[in-house]
Design a protein around this motif. Sequence first.
Motif, PDB file in Angstrom:
ATOM      1  N   UNK A 483       7.478   1.126  -8.979  1.00  0.00           N
ATOM      2  CA  UNK A 483       6.739   0.571  -7.845  1.00  0.00           C
ATOM      3  C   UNK A 483       7.305   1.070  -6.530  1.00  0.00           C
ATOM      4  N   UNK A 484       8.622   1.060  -6.417  1.00  0.00           N
ATOM      5  CA  UNK A 484       9.244   1.531  -5.175  1.00  0.00           C
ATOM      6  C   UNK A 484       9.065   3.029  -4.998  1.00  0.00           C
ATOM      7  N   UNK A 485       9.067   3.766  -6.084  1.00  0.00           N
ATOM      8  CA  UNK A 485       8.848   5.200  -5.989  1.00  0.00           C
ATOM      9  C   UNK A 485       7.428   5.494  -5.491  1.00  0.00           C
ATOM     10  N   UNK A 486       6.455   4.711  -5.975  1.00  0.00           N
ATOM     11  CA  UNK A 486       5.086   4.853  -5.475  1.00  0.00           C
ATOM     12  C   UNK A 486       5.014   4.566  -3.983  1.00  0.00           C
ATOM     13  N   UNK A 487       5.660   3.485  -3.568  1.00  0.00           N
ATOM     14  CA  UNK A 487       5.594   3.109  -2.153  1.00  0.00           C
ATOM     15  C   UNK A 487       6.371   4.079  -1.276  1.00  0.00           C
ATOM     16  N   UNK A 488       7.406   4.683  -1.827  1.00  0.00           N
ATOM     17  CA  UNK A 488       8.101   5.702  -1.046  1.00  0.00           C
ATOM     18  C   UNK A 488       7.155   6.851  -0.731  1.00  0.00           C
ATOM     19  N   UNK A 489       6.385   7.292  -1.733  1.00  0.00           N
ATOM     20  CA  UNK A 489       5.415   8.354  -1.500  1.00  0.00           C
ATOM     21  C   UNK A 489       4.318   7.938  -0.548  1.00  0.00           C
ATOM     22  N   UNK A 490       3.846   6.698  -0.684  1.00  0.00           N
ATOM     23  CA  UNK A 490       2.775   6.200   0.179  1.00  0.00           C
ATOM     24  C   UNK A 490       3.246   6.067   1.620  1.00  0.00           C
ATOM     25  N   UNK A 491       4.430   5.514   1.812  1.00  0.00           N
ATOM     26  CA  UNK A 491       4.966   5.337   3.164  1.00  0.00           C
ATOM     27  C   UNK A 491       5.232   6.675   3.841  1.00  0.00           C
ATOM     28  N   UNK A 492       5.561   7.684   3.052  1.00  0.00           N
ATOM     29  CA  UNK A 492       5.802   9.004   3.623  1.00  0.00           C
ATOM     30  C   UNK A 492       4.554   9.638   4.206  1.00  0.00           C
ATOM     31  N   UNK A 493       3.376   9.101   3.859  1.00  0.00           N
ATOM     32  CA  UNK A 493       2.118   9.633   4.398  1.00  0.00           C
ATOM     33  C   UNK A 493       1.761   9.016   5.746  1.00  0.00           C
ATOM     34  N   UNK A 494       2.299   7.838   6.049  1.00  0.00           N
ATOM     35  CA  UNK A 494       1.873   7.115   7.238  1.00  0.00           C
ATOM     36  C   UNK A 494       2.198   7.814   8.557  1.00  0.00           C
ATOM     37  N   UNK A 495       3.351   8.505   8.691  1.00  0.00           N
ATOM     38  CA  UNK A 495       3.599   9.171   9.974  1.00  0.00           C
ATOM     39  C   UNK A 495       2.474  10.116  10.386  1.00  0.00           C
ATOM     40  N   UNK A 496       1.914  10.851   9.419  1.00  0.00           N
ATOM     41  CA  UNK A 496       0.815  11.760   9.753  1.00  0.00           C
ATOM     42  C   UNK A 496      -0.450  10.991  10.115  1.00  0.00           C
ATOM     43  N   UNK A 497      -0.746   9.944   9.328  1.00  0.00           N
ATOM     44  CA  UNK A 497      -1.947   9.156   9.588  1.00  0.00           C
ATOM     45  C   UNK A 497      -1.866   8.480  10.953  1.00  0.00           C
ATOM     46  N   UNK A 498      -0.729   7.881  11.256  1.00  0.00           N
ATOM     47  CA  UNK A 498      -0.547   7.238  12.557  1.00  0.00           C
ATOM     48  C   UNK A 498      -0.514   8.290  13.663  1.00  0.00           C
ATOM     49  N   UNK A 499       0.049   9.470  13.336  1.00  0.00           N
ATOM     50  CA  UNK A 499       0.115  10.539  14.330  1.00  0.00           C
ATOM     51  C   UNK A 499      -1.254  10.982  14.820  1.00  0.00           C
ATOM     52  N   UNK A 500      -2.260  10.962  13.935  1.00  0.00           N
ATOM     53  CA  UNK A 500      -3.627  11.303  14.345  1.00  0.00           C
ATOM     54  C   UNK A 500      -4.096  10.342  15.428  1.00  0.00           C
ATOM     55  N   UNK A 501      -3.807   9.051  15.253  1.00  0.00           N
ATOM     56  CA  UNK A 501      -4.236   8.044  16.226  1.00  0.00           C
ATOM     57  C   UNK A 501      -3.470   8.195  17.544  1.00  0.00           C
ATOM     58  N   UNK A 502      -2.190   8.460  17.459  1.00  0.00           N
ATOM     59  CA  UNK A 502      -1.403   8.643  18.685  1.00  0.00           C
ATOM     60  C   UNK A 502      -1.906   9.840  19.478  1.00  0.00           C
ATOM     61  N   UNK A 503      -2.248  10.897  18.764  1.00  0.00           N
ATOM     62  CA  UNK A 503      -2.773  12.081  19.431  1.00  0.00           C
ATOM     63  C   UNK A 503      -4.094  11.769  20.127  1.00  0.00           C
ATOM     64  N   UNK A 504      -4.940  10.959  19.472  1.00  0.00           N
ATOM     65  CA  UNK A 504      -6.211  10.566  20.080  1.00  0.00           C
ATOM     66  C   UNK A 504      -5.981   9.725  21.321  1.00  0.00           C
ATOM     67  N   UNK A 505      -5.003   8.836  21.257  1.00  0.00           N
ATOM     68  CA  UNK A 505      -4.700   7.985  22.421  1.00  0.00           C
ATOM     69  C   UNK A 505      -4.276   8.842  23.612  1.00  0.00           C
ATOM     70  N   UNK A 506      -3.431   9.841  23.357  1.00  0.00           N
ATOM     71  CA  UNK A 506      -2.980  10.717  24.442  1.00  0.00           C
ATOM     72  C   UNK A 506      -4.149  11.488  25.040  1.00  0.00           C
ATOM     73  N   UNK A 507      -5.085  11.893  24.196  1.00  0.00           N
ATOM     74  CA  UNK A 507      -6.238  12.633  24.710  1.00  0.00           C
ATOM     75  C   UNK A 507      -7.122  11.733  25.566  1.00  0.00           C
ATOM     76  N   UNK A 508      -7.281  10.479  25.138  1.00  0.00           N
ATOM     77  CA  UNK A 508      -8.079   9.534  25.931  1.00  0.00           C
ATOM     78  C   UNK A 508      -7.413   9.280  27.281  1.00  0.00           C
TER      79      UNK A 508
END
Length: 586
Positions: A483-508
């Motif tokens: 379970x923790x190994x799955x969540x480690x992989x899942x959590x490792x994806x969030x920086x990119x996903x959140x990064x898309x939103x941060x980039x959009x905020x800067x553009x706005x």
Amino acid sequence: MASKAQVLYDFTAEPGNNELSVREGETLTVTNQSIGGGWIEVQNSKGEVGLVPEDYIEIGKPGGGGGPPALDLSFFDSQPAAATSTTTHSQASNGNDPWAAFSTNANAGFSTNANAGFSNNWAAQPQGTETGRTSTHDPWGSAAPPHPQAYQGPGADDDEWDDEWDDKSTGGYGESEGGEGGAINRGGATGTSMKIKFPSFSKSGPELYLLSKPAPKGKDRLLIYMGEVGPIWSYPEAALDCVVADPKKGTKMYGLKSYIEYQVSPNTTNRPVNHRYKHFDWLYERLLDKFGSAVPIPSLPDKQVTGRFEEEFIKMRMERLQGWMTRMCRHPVIATSEVFQLFLSYKDEKDWKMGKRKAEKDEAVGAMIFSTIDPEGLPDLDPIDVEHKCEQFSRFTRAMDDGVKDLLTVGQEHWKRCTGPLPKEYQRIGKAFQNLSSVFNSSGYEGEATLTDALTQAGKTYEDIALMVAEQPKKDLHYLMETNNEYKGLLGCFPDTIGVHKSAIEKVKEGDKLVATSKITPGDKITMAKRASTMSYALQAEMNHFHSNRIYDYNRVMRLYLEEQVKFYETIAEKLKHAHSQFTAM
């Protein structure tokens, strides 16, 4: 004049088989097309002659690159760069799994048998669908017949897949950002790499959505509603689930190539279809390409260089594929998507190929996935609130990632102790008691038989406890670690996903400046803010989905872990009580 051919996929020659190693994009001269058995004789630019699989080359096309046409991004060349780097979704690698050493070593006490007290679909729907199955016959024989009740997999007769994905696989997903076009290199210890391109992320990322004019073609809308906890995705009425089971070894090219395929049975049709690992890999890439900027898509279980046909590895891979598929089934966006439904329930070869080509031509990929999201009836969000939510989620995912990795490290150390020095300590105690019993027995004193027998029994009890300690991690710690190994992989994806939103905020934030320099119109600025609001609703819906699954998963796996621990110590206590009863009260 000899025909020319272009290499579609890398091919590594097998020693002693008169084969020729070639690289993707290389131009070859066809010297003999009548070899048969799926092989063609070719000559490379160095004058070397050998055989290559006919599926790996395309005759009559000596040059030219493949891939999708480049997007016209000239409009954005004059725009200021986003504050954060654009997303390439270098999803978390499981190649650095701190306890991977136990996953393929049967002697280390790591069992992946899902029936050891837990269903192989242990990460099932919160609604409680149980789908674990086992096969009573030996599935590992190389001569095993194909599944008679299942369609024989996409491309069984005319395989379009790159066999090197299976046959020369890497030691994990060591992904790194590539060059222009948003390519990433997926490679491992062997140096093998493969580029995945995300054209929608090249140069400008979310700007493609923020300032795009027409929306991509397509009727599907991803609805978001306001729930008790905030924005939530629209969930299907019936929960989707599937079983990955019954692995079989198959061959092609007259036995020169071997692979393992698995039955995948969705609860919607109860009709199994067969897929190889690389088919899962294709699905992963499609999901990552289409949804990766809005939904974290965790990596598949690691590839492996050696031992791919060993029973223990196949069981471990099947269990992890089951966990990955179950997590995808539980996501309302993924589960209802066309490409995922195709993977689970294609009807025949024609249906598969048509669906596959349609998925690969999908326009609503990358940042453009937000153009299909509809926060139905919800008001536009304040950009400051959007930014605050991004920061809040970013802090939480970083902290949880640290906590998960810490638990994996502690679990690894405990596993080593339980399968190494701790059982040996109990064995030494048991042997010491039995040695002392032998000494007592040699005295010749008639009245001590009861004592020596009791001492011998106590020694054997501690030896039994040693075996229990060594086996226990497979019954409880295994599932906690998975379970923790799955969540480690899942959590490792969030920086990119959140990064898309941060980039959009800067553009706005740059909206006023862009209007002042006539780069965009005031109407474009309003549109950008509205679309950034949609992106924020998507992020909040995704985080709410993540939190609800996190609470369910950890509640379930901790209950299982502690239940098994209780059984473990109760069994030890019973054994010690029995050993205690053998000694006479004086």
